[in-house]
Design an enzyme around this catalytic site. Structure first.
Site, short mmCIF file in Angstrom:
data_model
loop_
_atom_site.label_atom_id
_atom_site.label_comp_id
_atom_site.label_asym_id
_atom_site.label_seq_id
_atom_site.Cartn_x
_atom_site.Cartn_y
_atom_site.Cartn_z
N ARG A 237 -3.56 40.50 47.03
CA ARG A 237 -3.36 40.27 45.58
C ARG A 237 -2.80 38.87 45.36
O ARG A 237 -3.17 38.15 44.44
CB ARG A 237 -2.44 41.33 44.96
N LYS B 53 -21.07 34.47 34.35
CA LYS B 53 -22.18 33.80 33.68
C LYS B 53 -22.80 32.75 34.61
O LYS B 53 -23.22 33.08 35.70
CB LYS B 53 -21.70 33.22 32.36
N ASP C 142 -12.44 27.29 26.80
CA ASP C 142 -13.32 28.26 27.45
C ASP C 142 -14.63 27.51 27.70
O ASP C 142 -15.38 27.23 26.76
CB ASP C 142 -13.52 29.48 26.54
N TYR D 112 -15.55 33.94 21.57
CA TYR D 112 -16.12 35.12 22.22
C TYR D 112 -15.50 36.39 21.62
O TYR D 112 -14.27 36.45 21.39
CB TYR D 112 -15.82 35.04 23.73
C1 LIG Z 1 -18.54 36.60 28.83
C2 LIG Z 1 -17.56 35.69 28.25
C3 LIG Z 1 -16.19 35.93 28.36
C4 LIG Z 1 -15.64 37.18 29.04
O1 LIG Z 1 -16.01 37.28 30.34
P1 LIG Z 1 -16.19 38.66 31.16
O2 LIG Z 1 -16.50 38.19 32.51
O3 LIG Z 1 -17.29 39.41 30.49
O4 LIG Z 1 -14.90 39.40 31.04
C5 LIG Z 1 -15.32 35.00 27.83
N1 LIG Z 1 -15.78 33.88 27.20
C6 LIG Z 1 -17.09 33.64 27.07
C7 LIG Z 1 -17.53 32.39 26.36
C8 LIG Z 1 -18.03 34.52 27.58
O5 LIG Z 1 -19.33 34.27 27.43
#
Ligand SMILES: *Cc1c(COP(=O)(O)O)cnc(C)c1O
Length: 400
Positions: free
Chosen positions: A50, A199, A174, A102
């Site tokens: 962890r 992603k 982000d 998001y």
């Molecule tokens: C998908 C996404 C998230 C969250 O990510 P997860 O891996 O689904 O928890 C946060 N910000 C953006 C811009 C995203 O596309």
């Protein structure tokens, strides 16, 4: 000092030559929860996964290098990355956030607000003056998503960085939609960058993961403390898969960007499409800004269907190559309706304010041959065409 490696080379070599036991060229998966102490007084480099794991650390080092930060901590999802950063702020802190962030970020912030942990202002950061007006004495952070989701609005990172640099306010980006290869927020003064590695970074739709990258060593320590304390850190196997996916990121992104521009131009010329949202189009409001602060326009394209002449549900069900699914950034092309899918967790009021109507369709353009993608959209749009125009649509609709 040696010249820094190009990202393409850095990623090809990432995680290699780390195995002192057998000289394996690929990074081993250290699938162990615990590590042996040589003696009671000697703490090993790793003790418990962890807190630290060599496979995860190889990924963290690579992502920090790519973004140009001091360090990173990999966590179990993009939302865990959001939560890890938000955990850094004391109760009562005020956060300013892109109004079209998001959906999951908006849901978490709204929950924290209801619990009295944080207060939040959602602001259209693409408009000059809005940010300054929203700043309060207790403002601790500005949360920026650019390009935003799903309408791909562009926020001026340099302008935000100048402002947060003068005040004692953290600047968080982000960077999921572009990846570190297409946008480098630390160059504009960002303090923390988060990604959903689910992603583009992993890119194969087989891992849910996230990362917090910190500009400074102090930031890295704080983020690591938060992730270790809450237990959000990523597991070895997923870290290994993301590192493996990363190796082809430069090649994948090139194809994503190329395909997306062709798809956007095709949609722009289609009579059933009212408006296309893609920063690579000269008609996009943020085009010049995107050109300045990004080194590519990305693989996400959204568009508004003309509801008078097309049925959105028919379109969503008619594509054969574009899969009807949420998420983005994988090698395969996806289609979805943000209002009922990716942004369903958002309050309706916030969603409409951000301009996400039921007629908006979002595409994650993959790396398939672009001619196949265009044919697929062409055929599906043809099926979605209404023979008699929907003139009174919305009047007799049943609300679920
Ligand atoms: C998908 C996404 C998230 C969250 O990510 P997860 O891996 O689904 O928890 C946060 N910000 C953006 C811009 C995203 O596309």
């Amino acid at each position: 000092m040696a010249t820094p490696l190009h990202p393409q080379t850095l990623l090809t070599l990432a995680g290699q030559h780390t195995d002192g036991a057998y000289n394996s060229v690929a990074l081993p998966i250290y699938q162990s929860a615990i590590f042996r102490f040589d003696s009671p007084d000697e703490k090993p480099g790793y003790d418990y996964s962890r807190s630290g794991n060599p496979t995860r650390e190889a990924l963290e080092t690579t992502l920090a290098q790519l973004e140009g930060g001091a360090g990173a901590v990999c966590v179990g999802s993009g939302m865990a990355a959001v939560a890890t950063v938000l955990a850094l702020y004391d109760a009562g802190s005020h956060i300013i956030c892109s109004h079209d962030c998001y959906g999951g970020t908006e849901r978490l912030l709204t929950w924290y607000e209801r619990q009295g942990k944080l207060s939040v202002s959602y602001v259209d950061l693409t408009l000059k003056g809005n940010l300054e007006a929203a700043i309060r004495p207790e403002t601790k952070a500005i949360w920026v998503e650019t390009p935003s989701n799903p309408l791909l609005r562009i926020t001026d990172l340099e302008a935000v960085g100048e402002l947060t640099g003068q005040l004692d306010i953290d600047f968080i980006v982000d960077n999921t939609f572009l990846s570190p290869l297409l946008q480098q927020p630390f160059q504009f003064g960002a303090d923390f960058i988060i990604h959903s590695t689910t992603k583009y970074l992993n890119g194969h739709s087989d891992v849910v993961g996230g990362v917090v990258v910190a500009r400074t060593e102090e930031g890295r320590e704080r983020a690591h403390f938060a992730a270790n304390s809450t237990g959000a850190t990523a597991v070895p196997f997923d870290s290994w898969l993301v590192l493996r996916g990363l190796k082809t990121l430069p090649l994948r992104l090139k194809q994503h960007c190329e395909n997306a521009l062709i798809v956007a131009r095709f949609l722009e010329s289609h009579d059933l499409v009212k408006k296309v949202f893609y920063p690579g189009l000269e008609t996009h409001e943020g085009h010049e800004l995107a050109k300045k602060q990004q080194s590519g326009f990305g693989g996400m394209v959204s568009f508004e269907l003309d509801e008078r002449v097309a049925e959105i549900k028919t379109l969503l069900g008619a594509t054969k190559i574009f899969t009807l699914a949420e998420s983005l950034g994988g090698v395969e092309s996806l289609i979805e309706q943000p209002a009922t899918m990716s942004h369903a967790s958002m309050r309706e009021e916030a969603r409409l304010e951000a301009g996400i109507t039921e007629n908006v369709v979002r595409l994650s353009v993959g790396i398939e041959h672009v001619s196949d993608l265009i044919s697929d959209l062409e055929e599906a749009l043809d099926k979605a065409r209404c023979l008699t125009p929907n003139r009174v649509r919305g009047l007799n609709r049943v609300h679920a």
